[in-house]
Design a protein around this motif. Structure first.
Motif, short mmCIF file in Angstrom:
data_model
loop_
_atom_site.label_atom_id
_atom_site.label_comp_id
_atom_site.label_asym_id
_atom_site.label_seq_id
_atom_site.Cartn_x
_atom_site.Cartn_y
_atom_site.Cartn_z
N THR A 1 -0.11 -1.17 0.15
CA THR A 1 -0.12 -0.23 -0.34
C THR A 1 1.40 1.31 -0.03
O THR A 1 0.35 2.29 -0.61
CB THR A 1 -1.06 0.04 1.44
OG1 THR A 1 -1.91 -1.25 1.16
CG2 THR A 1 -2.27 1.47 1.05
N ALA B 1 2.49 2.63 2.57
CA ALA B 1 1.99 3.69 3.72
C ALA B 1 3.14 3.86 4.53
O ALA B 1 3.81 2.43 5.13
CB ALA B 1 0.95 2.82 4.69
N GLN C 1 -6.13 3.97 8.70
CA GLN C 1 -6.42 4.56 7.52
C GLN C 1 -7.69 4.43 6.41
O GLN C 1 -8.35 3.62 7.00
CB GLN C 1 -5.38 3.56 6.47
CG GLN C 1 -3.84 3.21 6.88
CD GLN C 1 -3.24 2.27 5.94
OE1 GLN C 1 -2.00 2.06 6.65
NE2 GLN C 1 -3.60 1.67 5.18
N PHE D 1 -6.63 -4.89 -1.09
CA PHE D 1 -6.17 -5.82 -0.70
C PHE D 1 -6.64 -7.07 -0.85
O PHE D 1 -7.02 -7.20 -2.22
CB PHE D 1 -5.45 -5.75 0.99
CG PHE D 1 -4.91 -6.34 1.82
CD1 PHE D 1 -4.13 -6.02 1.62
CD2 PHE D 1 -5.43 -7.69 2.52
CE1 PHE D 1 -2.68 -6.46 2.83
CE2 PHE D 1 -4.51 -8.49 3.17
CZ PHE D 1 -2.82 -7.71 3.33
N ARG E 1 -9.18 0.79 7.53
CA ARG E 1 -8.47 0.02 8.16
C ARG E 1 -7.89 0.19 9.44
O ARG E 1 -7.30 1.70 9.35
CB ARG E 1 -7.37 -0.93 7.10
CG ARG E 1 -7.93 -1.48 6.06
CD ARG E 1 -7.40 -1.81 5.10
NE ARG E 1 -7.38 -2.51 4.59
CZ ARG E 1 -8.31 -1.43 2.58
NH1 ARG E 1 -8.14 -1.43 3.22
NH2 ARG E 1 -8.54 -3.21 2.30
N PHE F 1 -5.24 -0.82 12.79
CA PHE F 1 -4.27 -1.24 13.17
C PHE F 1 -3.64 -1.53 14.18
O PHE F 1 -3.75 -0.65 15.09
CB PHE F 1 -2.90 -1.78 12.72
CG PHE F 1 -3.47 -1.42 10.56
CD1 PHE F 1 -4.17 -0.94 9.71
CD2 PHE F 1 -2.88 -2.82 10.00
CE1 PHE F 1 -3.71 -0.42 9.16
CE2 PHE F 1 -3.03 -3.19 9.13
CZ PHE F 1 -3.31 -1.51 7.71
N ALA G 1 -2.81 -8.19 8.23
CA ALA G 1 -1.74 -7.00 8.11
C ALA G 1 -1.02 -7.38 7.75
O ALA G 1 -0.15 -6.69 7.46
CB ALA G 1 -1.66 -6.66 9.88
N LEU G 2 -0.41 -8.63 7.72
CA LEU G 2 1.17 -8.97 6.95
C LEU G 2 2.42 -8.27 8.27
O LEU G 2 3.32 -7.49 6.43
CB LEU G 2 1.41 -8.30 5.47
CG LEU G 2 0.25 -9.41 5.21
CD1 LEU G 2 -0.19 -9.60 3.52
CD2 LEU G 2 -0.32 -11.89 5.61
N HIS G 3 2.29 -8.14 9.06
CA HIS G 3 3.12 -6.45 9.64
C HIS G 3 3.68 -7.44 10.44
O HIS G 3 3.92 -7.28 11.85
CB HIS G 3 2.36 -5.51 10.09
CG HIS G 3 2.14 -4.96 8.66
ND1 HIS G 3 1.48 -3.60 9.89
CD2 HIS G 3 2.70 -4.78 7.97
CE1 HIS G 3 0.57 -3.21 8.06
NE2 HIS G 3 1.67 -3.32 7.30
#
Ligand code: FAD
Ligand code: G3F
Length: 593
Positions: A143, A145, A419, A425, A443, A445, A516-518
């Motif tokens: 994204t 960000a 966000q 996504f 979104r 987080f 979130a893939l974080h």
């Protein structure tokens, strides 16, 4: 060095017997290492397990006009790029199967393709955690960000004993990281929807510091409907081709050489110091050319193992594959292994609870867009041009009005990152249900603390589709910060109510863990006193290793809510400074042994 491991063709082809630096992984973090070290004059070789899928190496796939015209179509690109990390047996049972079809008769017959993992439990999985394998990694569809972490709430302490030194160091690193990835907060300032959402929320929540989302992108030209989204290419495009776009490089610098090996798996690193527990030295990287012979005209496909010899080794293969490569090297992280050079490998992992909903803008907000008396000239011109060209359109919003990109940043009182935007996504496609111009995504987080029992562990007997030890998650939400996710969900509904009504099917919901893939903490950094609970120091140099460095979101040791890549770039920049110092002090690499 293993006697049966021949040197890589690349040593022969380039005439370089020993590279200065070997890097595993070509995502934005591998790119950061490569760019800085090449520009300091060092020869860098990078192994990437995936292919080059874009014309410009490591570019963002959303730059195609097709996706900028219809962002929902990009959802499929992301779905196609992501591979699930670990799928438990229970998810693979299909009761509706035709009785005559083959089926496993018990769990031991479960096949292990596509992330299927007989060791994965359902209750403590991160089911949506995934990887992308291609040149540029996840940044080819991210994204963009790129916010900073909030000091005191999210940001790790590099210098815990001096607040001033810590602030100064982060300021420097963040500025350099923003410049490298090209972050901007002004690229959507001539978007009707962006200004509408931004101003509505600022008015409704004046104390929250609501602002444009910092994004790594640039608008092609003032007023253009298109932006160029920055991926890893923005970090290192100029080291691929020094005469890029026909412009000779004007900087008179002594640039090192850069070599990228695609479809090449970094299998493991070889420890050449025997059983030593300190001052461990990596002698070679073992890599496998996955396509060897496949394209060279021979009929037999035979992947080939090679050794790459370097002075310094960097593993920046994403938060899952970085500990995976170290585990496969015998350094730790394998289930049941007790003698570990890196005991903290894969432990204290973190992820982010992600709340999501989509709304359709309120009627009065849409009406106000078309009420032009108090609007700037560019807005009036855009709406008038649109209404003249499409008098039948009920919406006063040009078809190619850029999407909203709004951020509610993390604060002490509201420690979550929001966000309010339109984004593609693997979920959230508005489809034909609504006119995309009035849909807004929310979104939010939250953060989770690291915990010793939350870990990614690698299996000895089961491999993933690329032949590496299968990753299993053991993750349950932590009690610290647990209440924040609930408060965040309530906050998201308050913000949504200020904007419009829910799009049916996209009402407020928590998404599957891992989405979130974080993923963080898999190779976490720590101070000297935290050696037992961390993998590397704040130069990203692995404890007890002389010449091994790690990179990526896995290095972040703190609980964080905001998107992490800018911070990971910043930490990688710091690490390159240390590598440059080490190589300057020891140009032959002899003392690194
Ligand atoms: P990656 O980008 O994962 O790259 C690692 C590379 O290593 C891959 O190319 C992989 O193929 C390669 N590799 C793996 N194993 C091996 C091996 N054995 N040998 C050789 N190579 C190997 N983050 C943000 O901060 N902001 C955002 O807005 C944002 N949006 C996102 C949106 C989406 C849809 C997704 C999927 C992710 C998003 N992220 C975002 C996350 C962001 O993309 C990652 O944080 C970032 O790409 C991590 O960079 P990396 O270089 O550490 O890892
Ligand atoms: C995350 O990985 C990104 O960091 C966000 F910016 C993005 O919007 C989100 O995925 C989508 O769920």
């Amino acid at each position: 060095m293993d006697q049966d491991l021949p040197p890589h063709e690349i040593h022969k082809n380039t005439g370089i017997d020993q590279f200065d630096v070997f890097i595993a992984g070509s995502g934005p973090i591998g790119a950061t290492y490569a760019r800085l070290l090449t520009r300091h004059g060092y020869n860098v070789v990078m192994a990437e397990i995936g292919d080059q899928e874009t014309r410009v190496p490591a570019a963002h796939k959303k730059n195609e006009i097709d996706y900028q015209k219809d962002i929902d179509r990009f959802v499929r690109v992301i779905q196609g790029a992501l591979s699930a990390v670990s799928v438990p047996p229970s998810s693979t049972v299909v009761p509706e199967l035709d009785p005559s079809a083959w089926r496993p008769t018990n769990e031991s017959q479960m096949t292990i393709t596509n992330g299927r993992n007989p060791y994965q439990k359902t209750h403590n999985n991160l089911p949506a955690e995934a990887v992308t394998r291609c040149v540029g990694g996840m940044s080819t569809h991210w994204t963009c960000a790129t916010p900073e972490f909030l000091k005191g709430e999210e940001r790790p302490k590099i210098f815990p004993d001096s607040e001033t030194a810590d602030d100064d160091e982060w300021k420097l690193l963040y500025e350099a990281a923003r410049s490298l990835i090209g972050t901007s907060s002004t690229q959507f300032e001539e978007s009707i929807r962006h200004n509408t959402v931004l101003e509505t929320l600022k008015k409704a929540f004046p104390e929250r510091g609501i602002k444009p989302l910092p994004l790594a992108c640039n608008r092609l030209a003032k007023g253009s409907p298109y932006v160029r989204w920055h991926a890893a290419d923005h970090v290192y495009y100029d080291i691929f081709d020094q005469n890029l776009f026909g412009k000779p490089n004007s900087e008179n610098i002594n640039r090192g050489k850069f070599f990228l090996l695609t479809n090449t798996r970094c299998t493991r690193l070889h420890n050449t110091t025997g059983s030593a527990k300190e001052n461990v030295h990596v002698g070679v990287a073992e890599v496998m050319d996955l396509l060897a012979d496949g394209f060279s005209g021979t009929t037999q496909h035979k992947p080939v193992n090679f050794a790459i010899n370097a002075k310094v080794y960097v593993v920046a293969a994403g938060a899952v594959a970085t500990p995976q490569i170290l585990a496969n090297s015998g350094f730790g992280g394998i289930r049941g292994q007790t003698e570990e050079l890196i005991p903290a490998l894969g432990k204290h992992i973190t992820e982010q609870p992600l709340a999501f909903c989509q709304i359709i803008l309120n009627q009065h907000i849409v009406e106000n867009i078309g009420s032009l008396h108090d609007k700037p000239q560019w807005w009036k011109d855009a709406v008038n041009a649109h209404m003249n060209a499409h008098p039948e359109d009920p919406l006063p919003i040009p078809f190619q009005d850029p999407e909203p990109q709004v951020n509610i940043p993390v604060t002490e009182d509201f420690p979550w990152h929001a966000q309010i935007h339109r984004d593609a996504f693997s979920y959230g496609e508005a489809g034909p249900r609504a006119d995309s111009r009035v849909v807004v995504d929310l979104r939010f987080f939250a953060r989770q603390a690291g915990d010793l029992n939350n870990r990614i562990v690698f299996e000895e007997g089961v491999t993933d589709v690329y032949g590496m030890p299968q990753a299993t998650f053991e993750y349950t939400p932590t009690t610290q910060f647990a209440d924040e996710a609930g408060r965040m969900m309530k906050d998201m509904t308050d913000v949504a109510n200020a904007l419009g009504g829910y799009l049916p099917g996209s009402e407020p919901q928590f998404m599957a863990p891992g989405l979130a893939l974080h993923l963080g903490g898999t190779v976490r950094l720590g101070q000297g006193k935290d050696q037992a609970s961390s993998v590397a120091n704040f130069n990203s140099q692995v404890w007890n290793f002389r010449n091994l460095y790690v990179g990526g979101n896995g290095v972040i040791p703190t609980a964080f809510a905001a998107n992490p890549t800018l911070t990971s770039i910043a930490l990688a920049l710091r690490a390159t400074r240390q590598i440059v110092n080490a190589l300057r002090a020891d140009p032959t690499g002899e003392n690194l042994k």
